[in-house]
Motif scaffolding. Structure first.
Motif, PDB file in Angstrom:
ATOM      1  N   TYR A   1       0.860  -0.967   0.009  1.00 53.33           N
ATOM      2  CA  TYR A   1      -0.378  -0.173  -0.013  1.00 53.33           C
ATOM      3  C   TYR A   1       1.175   1.025  -0.035  1.00 53.33           C
ATOM      4  CZ  TYR A   1      -4.166   3.085   0.965  1.00 53.33           C
ATOM      5  OH  TYR A   1      -4.801   4.026   0.928  1.00 53.33           O
TER       6      TYR A   1
ATOM      7  N   VAL B   1      -6.918  -6.032  -5.933  1.00 53.13           N
ATOM      8  CA  VAL B   1      -7.471  -5.032  -4.926  1.00 53.13           C
ATOM      9  C   VAL B   1      -9.229  -5.241  -5.639  1.00 53.13           C
ATOM     10  CG1 VAL B   1      -5.517  -4.129  -5.006  1.00 53.13           C
ATOM     11  CG2 VAL B   1      -7.577  -3.260  -7.104  1.00 53.13           C
TER      12      VAL B   1
ATOM     13  N   MET C   1     -11.818  -2.117  -4.728  1.00 49.02           N
ATOM     14  CA  MET C   1     -12.352  -1.032  -4.094  1.00 49.02           C
ATOM     15  C   MET C   1     -14.038  -0.679  -3.740  1.00 49.02           C
ATOM     16  SD  MET C   1     -11.384   0.828  -8.097  1.00 49.02           S
ATOM     17  CE  MET C   1     -10.774  -0.770  -8.541  1.00 49.02           C
TER      18      MET C   1
ATOM     19  N   LEU D   1      -0.659   0.257  -9.095  1.00 47.69           N
ATOM     20  CA  LEU D   1      -0.644   0.387  -7.702  1.00 47.69           C
ATOM     21  C   LEU D   1      -0.399   1.389  -6.925  1.00 47.69           C
ATOM     22  CD1 LEU D   1      -2.549  -0.475  -5.145  1.00 47.69           C
ATOM     23  CD2 LEU D   1      -0.428  -1.792  -4.809  1.00 47.69           C
TER      24      LEU D   1
ATOM     25  N   LEU E   1      -0.015   5.845  -7.586  1.00 45.91           N
ATOM     26  CA  LEU E   1      -1.283   6.039  -6.671  1.00 45.91           C
ATOM     27  C   LEU E   1      -0.701   7.088  -5.842  1.00 45.91           C
ATOM     28  CD1 LEU E   1      -4.678   3.221  -7.392  1.00 45.91           C
ATOM     29  CD2 LEU E   1      -4.220   5.789  -8.393  1.00 45.91           C
TER      30      LEU E   1
ATOM     31  N   PRO F   1      -1.149   7.690  -1.865  1.00 49.26           N
ATOM     32  CA  PRO F   1      -1.983   6.306  -0.619  1.00 49.26           C
ATOM     33  C   PRO F   1      -3.207   7.296  -0.239  1.00 49.26           C
ATOM     34  CG  PRO F   1       0.621   6.536   0.780  1.00 49.26           C
ATOM     35  CD  PRO F   1       0.730   7.295  -1.149  1.00 49.26           C
TER      36      PRO F   1
ATOM     37  N   GLU G   1      -4.977   9.017  -2.823  1.00 52.13           N
ATOM     38  CA  GLU G   1      -5.290   8.295  -3.692  1.00 52.13           C
ATOM     39  C   GLU G   1      -6.175   6.911  -3.518  1.00 52.13           C
ATOM     40  OE1 GLU G   1      -4.120  10.592  -7.993  1.00 52.13           O
ATOM     41  OE2 GLU G   1      -3.089   8.980  -6.227  1.00 52.13           O
ATOM     42  N   LYS G   2      -5.215   6.314  -3.055  1.00 51.86           N
ATOM     43  CA  LYS G   2      -5.379   5.017  -2.518  1.00 51.86           C
ATOM     44  C   LYS G   2      -7.255   5.647  -1.626  1.00 51.86           C
ATOM     45  CE  LYS G   2      -1.217   2.830  -3.841  1.00 51.86           C
ATOM     46  NZ  LYS G   2      -0.047   3.129  -2.978  1.00 51.86           N
TER      47      LYS G   2
ATOM     48  N   ARG H   1     -10.341   6.119  -3.342  1.00 57.02           N
ATOM     49  CA  ARG H   1     -10.777   5.015  -3.967  1.00 57.02           C
ATOM     50  C   ARG H   1     -11.492   4.560  -3.076  1.00 57.02           C
ATOM     51  NH1 ARG H   1      -7.336   4.585  -9.790  1.00 57.02           N
ATOM     52  NH2 ARG H   1      -7.248   7.010  -9.960  1.00 57.02           N
TER      53      ARG H   1
ATOM     54  N   LEU I   1      -9.502   1.741  -1.577  1.00 58.60           N
ATOM     55  CA  LEU I   1      -8.137   0.081  -1.881  1.00 58.60           C
ATOM     56  C   LEU I   1      -8.229  -0.330  -1.413  1.00 58.60           C
ATOM     57  CD1 LEU I   1      -6.613   1.880  -4.711  1.00 58.60           C
ATOM     58  CD2 LEU I   1      -7.896   0.148  -5.266  1.00 58.60           C
TER      59      LEU I   1
END
Length: 151
Positions: free
Chosen positions: A72, A93, A95, A121, A124, A126, A128-129, A132, A134
């Motif tokens: 991550y 992953v 979402m 992955l 992106l 953290p 943005e993750k 989303r 994730l």
């Protein structure tokens, strides 16, 4: 839980997202595994244990770090990222999105599963993750890439 399920769980030591699966072309490692647990698990291939010991932990990563948290927060400039890139690693992953409203007005969450290359992955941040939603489920490494990797 039935007696059969209990005996299977006791024998295999199954825990959620701590597993090793293989098919004809790849290995899949549950994201809740820590690197220390990978090193001590009999189902993890020796070659992957050697890669962890010689390449992944070289980045001063704590042995109790889980695959999920490492993947991550991994950045593309780390040595571990280059190692996983050479291994052609992919990540499964989920979402979690807010779905359509139900009959009584409450939104139902919707899960979408996707297998993406680790490079995507790492592209992106953290934040943005987090936006989303994730969640990392497993690390997938092709057998051919692992076999051809020199340790």
């Amino acid at each position: 839980m039935s007696i059969l399920e209990e005996s299977i769980n006791q024998k295999s030591g199954y825990e959620d997202y701590k597993y090793v699966m293989q098919d004809s072309g790849s290995y899949a490692f549950g994201a809740a595994f820590s690197y220390e647990e990978c090193m001590s698990d009999d189902n993890v291939p020796f070659k992957f244990k050697a890669v962890i010991e010689h390449y992944i932990l070289k980045d001063d990563i704590a042995k109790d770090t889980t695959l999920e948290s490492h993947l991550y927060y991994m950045t593309a400039d780390s040595f571990a990222a280059r190692t996983y890139t050479e291994l052609k690693a992919r990540v499964r992953v989920w979402m979690i999105t807010e779905g359509k409203r139900g009959l009584f007005g409450s939104p139902k969450p919707s899960n979408r599963e996707q297998v993406i290359p680790l490079k995507e992955l790492m592209g992106l941040s953290p934040e943005e993750k987090g936006e989303r939603n994730l969640k990392i489920g497993e690390l997938i490494i092709p057998k051919l890439a692992l076999m051809s990797f020199s340790v």
